[in-house]
Design a protein around this motif. Sequence first.
Motif, mmCIF file in Angstrom:
data_model
loop_
_atom_site.group_PDB
_atom_site.id
_atom_site.type_symbol
_atom_site.label_atom_id
_atom_site.label_comp_id
_atom_site.label_asym_id
_atom_site.label_seq_id
_atom_site.Cartn_x
_atom_site.Cartn_y
_atom_site.Cartn_z
ATOM 1 N N ARG A 87 0.819 -1.217 0.000
ATOM 2 C CA ARG A 87 0.000 0.000 0.000
ATOM 3 C C ARG A 87 0.856 1.272 0.000
ATOM 4 N NH1 ARG A 87 -3.934 -0.214 4.876
ATOM 5 N NH2 ARG A 87 -4.443 1.850 4.030
ATOM 6 N N LEU A 88 2.161 1.124 0.210
ATOM 7 C CA LEU A 88 3.044 2.287 0.230
ATOM 8 C C LEU A 88 2.993 3.030 -1.097
ATOM 9 C CD1 LEU A 88 5.372 3.989 1.500
ATOM 10 C CD2 LEU A 88 6.930 2.380 0.398
ATOM 11 N N VAL A 89 2.756 4.334 -1.034
ATOM 12 C CA VAL A 89 2.818 5.193 -2.212
ATOM 13 C C VAL A 89 4.217 5.798 -2.297
ATOM 14 C CG1 VAL A 89 1.930 7.305 -3.303
ATOM 15 C CG2 VAL A 89 0.347 5.691 -2.191
ATOM 16 N N ARG A 90 4.707 6.348 -1.164
ATOM 17 C CA ARG A 90 6.060 6.901 -1.148
ATOM 18 C C ARG A 90 6.488 7.222 0.276
ATOM 19 N NH1 ARG A 90 7.440 11.839 -4.244
ATOM 20 N NH2 ARG A 90 9.373 11.359 -3.208
ATOM 21 N N VAL A 91 7.799 7.265 0.458
ATOM 22 C CA VAL A 91 8.378 7.795 1.682
ATOM 23 C C VAL A 91 8.376 9.310 1.495
ATOM 24 C CG1 VAL A 91 10.387 7.824 3.198
ATOM 25 C CG2 VAL A 91 9.859 5.757 1.862
ATOM 26 N N VAL A 92 7.794 10.036 2.431
ATOM 27 C CA VAL A 92 7.686 11.492 2.311
ATOM 28 C C VAL A 92 8.887 12.185 2.960
ATOM 29 C CG1 VAL A 92 6.288 13.529 2.889
ATOM 30 C CG2 VAL A 92 5.162 11.379 2.231
ATOM 31 N N LYS A 93 9.168 11.836 4.230
ATOM 32 C CA LYS A 93 10.236 12.531 4.952
ATOM 33 C C LYS A 93 10.782 11.674 6.081
ATOM 34 C CE LYS A 93 11.573 16.935 6.952
ATOM 35 N NZ LYS A 93 12.171 16.712 8.215
ATOM 36 N N LEU A 94 12.085 11.758 6.276
ATOM 37 C CA LEU A 94 12.752 11.158 7.432
ATOM 38 C C LEU A 94 13.382 12.269 8.258
ATOM 39 C CD1 LEU A 94 14.818 8.202 5.896
ATOM 40 C CD2 LEU A 94 12.474 8.146 6.793
ATOM 41 N N THR A 95 13.366 12.088 9.556
ATOM 42 C CA THR A 95 14.141 12.937 10.449
ATOM 43 C C THR A 95 15.059 11.998 11.230
ATOM 44 O OG1 THR A 95 12.345 14.533 10.625
ATOM 45 C CG2 THR A 95 14.091 14.660 12.283
ATOM 46 N N SER A 115 18.615 6.322 4.122
ATOM 47 C CA SER A 115 18.126 6.836 2.841
ATOM 48 C C SER A 115 18.518 5.931 1.676
ATOM 49 C CB SER A 115 18.676 8.244 2.600
ATOM 50 O OG SER A 115 18.176 9.140 3.564
ATOM 51 N N ASP A 116 19.780 5.526 1.656
ATOM 52 C CA ASP A 116 20.243 4.660 0.568
ATOM 53 C C ASP A 116 19.501 3.325 0.568
ATOM 54 O OD1 ASP A 116 22.017 6.678 -0.089
ATOM 55 O OD2 ASP A 116 23.778 5.659 0.730
ATOM 56 N N ALA A 129 12.278 13.652 1.376
ATOM 57 C CA ALA A 129 12.887 14.812 2.022
ATOM 58 C C ALA A 129 13.493 14.306 3.338
ATOM 59 C CB ALA A 129 11.825 15.875 2.291
ATOM 60 N N ARG A 130 14.437 15.092 3.912
ATOM 61 C CA ARG A 130 15.137 14.546 5.072
ATOM 62 C C ARG A 130 15.811 15.634 5.894
ATOM 63 N NH1 ARG A 130 20.428 10.931 4.168
ATOM 64 N NH2 ARG A 130 21.491 12.894 4.511
ATOM 65 N N SER A 131 15.931 15.357 7.173
ATOM 66 C CA SER A 131 16.783 16.130 8.077
ATOM 67 C C SER A 131 17.711 15.144 8.764
ATOM 68 C CB SER A 131 15.958 16.852 9.137
ATOM 69 O OG SER A 131 15.088 17.789 8.550
ATOM 70 N N ALA A 132 18.945 15.585 9.039
ATOM 71 C CA ALA A 132 19.924 14.767 9.763
ATOM 72 C C ALA A 132 20.557 15.672 10.808
ATOM 73 C CB ALA A 132 20.974 14.205 8.809
ATOM 74 N N VAL A 133 20.260 15.419 12.066
ATOM 75 C CA VAL A 133 20.701 16.311 13.129
ATOM 76 C C VAL A 133 21.484 15.557 14.205
ATOM 77 C CG1 VAL A 133 18.803 17.929 12.753
ATOM 78 C CG2 VAL A 133 18.530 16.082 14.386
ATOM 79 N N SER A 134 22.299 16.318 14.915
ATOM 80 C CA SER A 134 23.081 15.772 16.010
ATOM 81 C C SER A 134 22.261 15.775 17.289
ATOM 82 C CB SER A 134 24.339 16.625 16.206
ATOM 83 O OG SER A 134 25.112 16.129 17.281
ATOM 84 N N ALA A 135 22.533 14.799 18.141
ATOM 85 C CA ALA A 135 21.944 14.757 19.479
ATOM 86 C C ALA A 135 23.063 14.442 20.462
ATOM 87 C CB ALA A 135 20.865 13.678 19.547
ATOM 88 N N ALA A 136 23.049 15.112 21.613
ATOM 89 C CA ALA A 136 24.076 14.874 22.629
ATOM 90 C C ALA A 136 23.934 13.476 23.218
ATOM 91 C CB ALA A 136 23.984 15.926 23.720
ATOM 92 N N ALA A 137 22.715 12.957 23.222
ATOM 93 C CA ALA A 137 22.443 11.605 23.717
ATOM 94 C C ALA A 137 21.121 11.150 23.114
ATOM 95 C CB ALA A 137 22.357 11.594 25.240
#
Length: 153
Positions: A87-95, A115-116, A129-137
Amino acid sequence: MGAIEAKLAELGVTLPDAPAPAANYVPFVQVGDIVYISGQISMNADGLIQGKLGDDMDVDAGAAAARTCAIGLLAQLKAACGGDIERLVRVVKLTGFVNSTADFTEQPKVINGASDFLVEALGDKGRHARSAVSAAALPLGVAVEIEGIFQIA
């Protein structure tokens, strides 16, 4: 077996059962044809994949951890679709959140592991679409956590 399941099998991936939430939240919410999936932490059959990028984990290991998060997202998506991932149409966004040191700046290369994989497994449906952020923990000391938004039919 549908096309997505066949491609996953070709890649040697069997989707695990979607894990139950570990606290007071739901694993996914569907609004219309959009499914919002809660953050999936890096884990495999051996357990949690823990580490801090820029300290005790390198980019390749982080990308492998991110790949496991993407597999977790697809497992939750399959559950959200009543077992029919086709049923998947598309991946819209990852964070993507990367457990990393203050001076580590290669978060995008780590999240590329997810993503790959999604593009390899899903083709154009996997582009997002995507965001890739740092986290201290991150929870339980995991290396990566990724949440996702998906469109379904």
